[in-house]
Design a protein around this motif. Structure first.
Motif, PDB file in Angstrom:
ATOM      1  N   ASN A   3       0.820  -1.209   0.000  1.00 25.49           N
ATOM      2  CA  ASN A   3       0.000   0.000   0.000  1.00 25.49           C
ATOM      3  C   ASN A   3       0.857   1.264   0.000  1.00 25.49           C
ATOM      4  N   ARG A  26       1.183   4.545  -2.637  1.00 22.92           N
ATOM      5  CA  ARG A  26       0.985   5.932  -2.197  1.00 22.92           C
ATOM      6  C   ARG A  26       2.212   6.808  -2.453  1.00 22.92           C
ATOM      7  N   ALA A  38       2.589  12.361   0.609  1.00 26.32           N
ATOM      8  CA  ALA A  38       2.164  11.262   1.487  1.00 26.32           C
ATOM      9  C   ALA A  38       3.203  10.930   2.549  1.00 26.32           C
TER      10      ALA A  38
END
Length: 103
Positions: free
Chosen positions: A13, A17, A83
């Protein structure tokens, strides 16, 4: 820098990102401008849907920045990705070691 995710699913994940993170890594000597890393000169390591787990980078400091570092100026490093934002000042022993390697 090392950004580590031990959990496989969390890492997957995060890599999605963090696309483009390699273009947001910087070093700053004293009050000079940030110098952003030059990444992956050998080949593009990212894909459209994720960044690579490993990037190879170098930073080109000016002669003035090198001189300041060798004279004990603070050295900071960081990442300015939307991020993942992080910045640190290198501890004295790490700064001195890095400054000793600069030409």
């Amino acid at each position: 820098f090392m950004v580590e995710y031990d959990n496989v699913e969390e890492r997957k994940n995060a890599l999605a990102r963090l696309i483009g993170i390699e273009d947001t890594v910087w070093v700053r000597v004293d009050d000079f401008d940030k110098v952003f890393a030059i990444a992956n000169e050998d080949l593009d390591r990212s894909a459209p849907d994720k960044t690579s787990a490993v990037h190879f980078m170098r930073v080109e400091l000016t002669p003035e920045m090198v001189a300041a570092a060798k004279q004990g100026a603070a050295i900071k490093a960081g990442i300015d990705h939307p991020a993942y934002k992080k910045g640190i000042e290198l501890p004295e022993d790490k700064r001195d070691s890095l400054a000793g390697d600069l030409h």
